[in-house]
Design a protein around this motif. Structure first.
Motif, PDB file in Angstrom:
ATOM      1  N   PRO A   4      43.180 -37.688  13.870  1.00  0.00           N
ATOM      2  CA  PRO A   4      43.536 -38.941  14.712  1.00  0.00           C
ATOM      3  C   PRO A   4      44.507 -39.175  15.614  1.00  0.00           C
ATOM      4  O   PRO A   4      44.469 -39.879  16.720  1.00  0.00           O
ATOM      5  CB  PRO A   4      43.624 -40.280  13.541  1.00  0.00           C
ATOM      6  N   LYS A   5      45.311 -38.069  15.550  1.00  0.00           N
ATOM      7  CA  LYS A   5      46.506 -37.852  16.792  1.00  0.00           C
ATOM      8  C   LYS A   5      45.672 -36.863  17.916  1.00  0.00           C
ATOM      9  O   LYS A   5      46.900 -36.808  18.768  1.00  0.00           O
ATOM     10  CB  LYS A   5      47.763 -36.946  16.240  1.00  0.00           C
ATOM     11  N   VAL A   6      44.692 -36.483  17.769  1.00  0.00           N
ATOM     12  CA  VAL A   6      44.204 -35.496  18.822  1.00  0.00           C
ATOM     13  C   VAL A   6      42.954 -36.378  19.408  1.00  0.00           C
ATOM     14  O   VAL A   6      42.794 -36.345  20.855  1.00  0.00           O
ATOM     15  CB  VAL A   6      43.942 -34.352  18.621  1.00  0.00           C
TER      16      VAL A   6
ATOM     17  N   PRO B 259      48.179 -36.100  23.054  1.00  0.00           N
ATOM     18  CA  PRO B 259      48.449 -35.640  21.670  1.00  0.00           C
ATOM     19  C   PRO B 259      49.750 -35.075  21.190  1.00  0.00           C
ATOM     20  O   PRO B 259      50.167 -35.292  19.921  1.00  0.00           O
ATOM     21  CB  PRO B 259      47.226 -34.624  21.374  1.00  0.00           C
ATOM     22  N   GLY B 260      50.371 -34.460  21.865  1.00  0.00           N
ATOM     23  CA  GLY B 260      51.737 -33.715  21.552  1.00  0.00           C
ATOM     24  C   GLY B 260      51.395 -32.304  21.043  1.00  0.00           C
ATOM     25  O   GLY B 260      50.354 -32.134  20.457  1.00  0.00           O
ATOM     26  N   ASP B 261      52.333 -31.546  21.230  1.00  0.00           N
ATOM     27  CA  ASP B 261      51.964 -30.224  20.890  1.00  0.00           C
ATOM     28  C   ASP B 261      51.905 -29.941  19.170  1.00  0.00           C
ATOM     29  O   ASP B 261      51.194 -29.054  18.830  1.00  0.00           O
ATOM     30  CB  ASP B 261      53.476 -29.190  21.284  1.00  0.00           C
ATOM     31  N   ASP B 262      52.989 -30.609  18.354  1.00  0.00           N
ATOM     32  CA  ASP B 262      52.502 -30.649  17.112  1.00  0.00           C
ATOM     33  C   ASP B 262      51.410 -31.098  16.531  1.00  0.00           C
ATOM     34  O   ASP B 262      50.805 -30.389  15.418  1.00  0.00           O
ATOM     35  CB  ASP B 262      53.616 -31.492  16.299  1.00  0.00           C
ATOM     36  N   ALA B 263      50.752 -32.068  17.153  1.00  0.00           N
ATOM     37  CA  ALA B 263      49.301 -32.530  16.673  1.00  0.00           C
ATOM     38  C   ALA B 263      48.263 -31.319  17.074  1.00  0.00           C
ATOM     39  O   ALA B 263      47.332 -31.066  16.287  1.00  0.00           O
ATOM     40  CB  ALA B 263      49.016 -33.645  17.448  1.00  0.00           C
ATOM     41  N   LEU B 264      48.456 -30.745  18.250  1.00  0.00           N
ATOM     42  CA  LEU B 264      47.563 -29.736  18.556  1.00  0.00           C
ATOM     43  C   LEU B 264      47.732 -28.435  17.819  1.00  0.00           C
ATOM     44  O   LEU B 264      46.689 -27.712  17.804  1.00  0.00           O
ATOM     45  CB  LEU B 264      47.670 -29.407  20.066  1.00  0.00           C
ATOM     46  N   ALA B 265      48.738 -28.094  17.449  1.00  0.00           N
ATOM     47  CA  ALA B 265      49.029 -26.809  16.860  1.00  0.00           C
ATOM     48  C   ALA B 265      48.520 -26.869  15.097  1.00  0.00           C
ATOM     49  O   ALA B 265      48.502 -25.842  14.642  1.00  0.00           O
ATOM     50  CB  ALA B 265      50.465 -26.612  16.641  1.00  0.00           C
TER      51      ALA B 265
ATOM     52  N   PRO C 110      46.462 -27.765  11.756  1.00  0.00           N
ATOM     53  CA  PRO C 110      45.183 -27.182  11.216  1.00  0.00           C
ATOM     54  C   PRO C 110      44.141 -28.287  11.081  1.00  0.00           C
ATOM     55  O   PRO C 110      42.988 -28.096  11.060  1.00  0.00           O
ATOM     56  CB  PRO C 110      45.721 -26.841   9.577  1.00  0.00           C
ATOM     57  N   LEU C 111      44.461 -29.425  11.465  1.00  0.00           N
ATOM     58  CA  LEU C 111      43.553 -30.548  11.559  1.00  0.00           C
ATOM     59  C   LEU C 111      42.848 -30.392  12.472  1.00  0.00           C
ATOM     60  O   LEU C 111      41.421 -30.925  12.634  1.00  0.00           O
ATOM     61  CB  LEU C 111      44.264 -31.993  11.532  1.00  0.00           C
ATOM     62  N   VAL C 112      43.050 -30.004  13.743  1.00  0.00           N
ATOM     63  CA  VAL C 112      42.267 -29.711  15.040  1.00  0.00           C
ATOM     64  C   VAL C 112      40.943 -28.743  14.639  1.00  0.00           C
ATOM     65  O   VAL C 112      40.012 -29.070  15.060  1.00  0.00           O
ATOM     66  CB  VAL C 112      43.140 -29.177  16.089  1.00  0.00           C
ATOM     67  N   GLY C 113      41.346 -27.744  13.874  1.00  0.00           N
ATOM     68  CA  GLY C 113      40.320 -26.711  13.450  1.00  0.00           C
ATOM     69  C   GLY C 113      39.097 -27.681  12.457  1.00  0.00           C
ATOM     70  O   GLY C 113      38.193 -27.268  12.471  1.00  0.00           O
TER      71      GLY C 113
ATOM     72  N   VAL D 199      26.534 -32.605  24.111  1.00  0.00           N
ATOM     73  CA  VAL D 199      26.129 -32.544  22.750  1.00  0.00           C
ATOM     74  C   VAL D 199      26.393 -33.352  21.786  1.00  0.00           C
ATOM     75  O   VAL D 199      25.820 -33.643  20.821  1.00  0.00           O
ATOM     76  CB  VAL D 199      26.710 -30.740  22.224  1.00  0.00           C
ATOM     77  N   CYS D 200      27.643 -34.038  22.143  1.00  0.00           N
ATOM     78  CA  CYS D 200      28.387 -34.853  21.079  1.00  0.00           C
ATOM     79  C   CYS D 200      27.384 -36.118  20.901  1.00  0.00           C
ATOM     80  O   CYS D 200      26.726 -36.705  21.973  1.00  0.00           O
ATOM     81  CB  CYS D 200      29.514 -35.407  22.131  1.00  0.00           C
ATOM     82  N   ILE D 201      27.214 -36.374  19.698  1.00  0.00           N
ATOM     83  CA  ILE D 201      26.402 -37.740  19.225  1.00  0.00           C
ATOM     84  C   ILE D 201      27.318 -38.740  18.689  1.00  0.00           C
ATOM     85  O   ILE D 201      26.673 -39.809  18.161  1.00  0.00           O
ATOM     86  CB  ILE D 201      25.429 -37.379  18.130  1.00  0.00           C
ATOM     87  N   GLY D 202      28.730 -38.620  18.792  1.00  0.00           N
ATOM     88  CA  GLY D 202      29.574 -39.763  18.439  1.00  0.00           C
ATOM     89  C   GLY D 202      29.631 -40.141  17.306  1.00  0.00           C
ATOM     90  O   GLY D 202      29.829 -41.251  16.737  1.00  0.00           O
ATOM     91  N   ALA D 203      29.350 -39.010  16.124  1.00  0.00           N
ATOM     92  CA  ALA D 203      29.644 -39.114  14.778  1.00  0.00           C
ATOM     93  C   ALA D 203      31.064 -39.582  14.301  1.00  0.00           C
ATOM     94  O   ALA D 203      31.155 -40.012  13.135  1.00  0.00           O
ATOM     95  CB  ALA D 203      29.146 -37.876  14.043  1.00  0.00           C
ATOM     96  N   GLY D 204      32.217 -39.321  15.102  1.00  0.00           N
ATOM     97  CA  GLY D 204      33.333 -39.647  15.067  1.00  0.00           C
ATOM     98  C   GLY D 204      34.041 -38.973  13.837  1.00  0.00           C
ATOM     99  O   GLY D 204      35.257 -39.155  13.483  1.00  0.00           O
ATOM    100  N   GLN D 205      33.563 -37.742  13.356  1.00  0.00           N
ATOM    101  CA  GLN D 205      34.025 -36.925  12.377  1.00  0.00           C
ATOM    102  C   GLN D 205      35.536 -36.167  13.011  1.00  0.00           C
ATOM    103  O   GLN D 205      36.576 -35.915  12.128  1.00  0.00           O
ATOM    104  CB  GLN D 205      33.334 -35.951  12.024  1.00  0.00           C
ATOM    105  N   CYS D 206      35.731 -35.866  14.016  1.00  0.00           N
ATOM    106  CA  CYS D 206      36.746 -35.329  14.693  1.00  0.00           C
ATOM    107  C   CYS D 206      37.931 -36.272  14.757  1.00  0.00           C
ATOM    108  O   CYS D 206      38.844 -36.152  14.362  1.00  0.00           O
ATOM    109  CB  CYS D 206      36.301 -34.993  16.075  1.00  0.00           C
ATOM    110  N   ALA D 207      37.753 -37.712  14.964  1.00  0.00           N
ATOM    111  CA  ALA D 207      38.706 -38.807  15.217  1.00  0.00           C
ATOM    112  C   ALA D 207      39.261 -38.956  13.604  1.00  0.00           C
ATOM    113  O   ALA D 207      40.391 -39.209  13.504  1.00  0.00           O
ATOM    114  CB  ALA D 207      38.110 -39.974  15.637  1.00  0.00           C
ATOM    115  N   LEU D 208      38.235 -38.695  12.587  1.00  0.00           N
ATOM    116  CA  LEU D 208      38.572 -39.212  11.446  1.00  0.00           C
ATOM    117  C   LEU D 208      39.415 -37.921  10.825  1.00  0.00           C
ATOM    118  O   LEU D 208      40.494 -37.921  10.233  1.00  0.00           O
ATOM    119  CB  LEU D 208      37.302 -39.096  10.369  1.00  0.00           C
ATOM    120  N   ALA D 209      39.197 -36.685  11.258  1.00  0.00           N
ATOM    121  CA  ALA D 209      39.963 -35.410  10.922  1.00  0.00           C
ATOM    122  C   ALA D 209      41.202 -35.192  11.630  1.00  0.00           C
ATOM    123  O   ALA D 209      42.097 -34.976  10.835  1.00  0.00           O
ATOM    124  CB  ALA D 209      39.063 -34.261  10.907  1.00  0.00           C
TER     125      ALA D 209
END
Length: 63
Positions: A21-23, A38-44, A46-49, A9-19
């Motif tokens: 970047p540690k994940v 990515p480390g536990d602190d990055a995964l926990a 709010p930026l992941v959501g 499904v991914c189109i490579g928009a890159g919004q996730c990497a911008l939102a």
């Protein structure tokens, strides 16, 4: 927390990497992928959501 990227499904928009970047990063073809350690602190954080919500094609799911 479990993060999945639907590469069909991914189109490579890159919004996730911008939102979150540690994940997320983009591979050589421009498609999203998770960073290897990515480390536990990055995964926990709010930026992941936010990264999942920012995806224009909803290719990211967070559980």
């Amino acid at each position: 927390m479990k993060i999945d990227i639907d590469r069909d499904v991914c189109i490579g928009a890159g919004q996730c990497a911008l939102a979150a970047p540690k994940v997320f990063t983009q591979d050589d073809d421009g498609f999203s992928e998770l960073l290897p350690e990515p480390g536990d602190d990055a995964l926990a954080g709010p930026l992941v959501g936010e990264a999942a919500r920012a995806c224009p094609v909803q290719a990211i799911t967070v559980n």
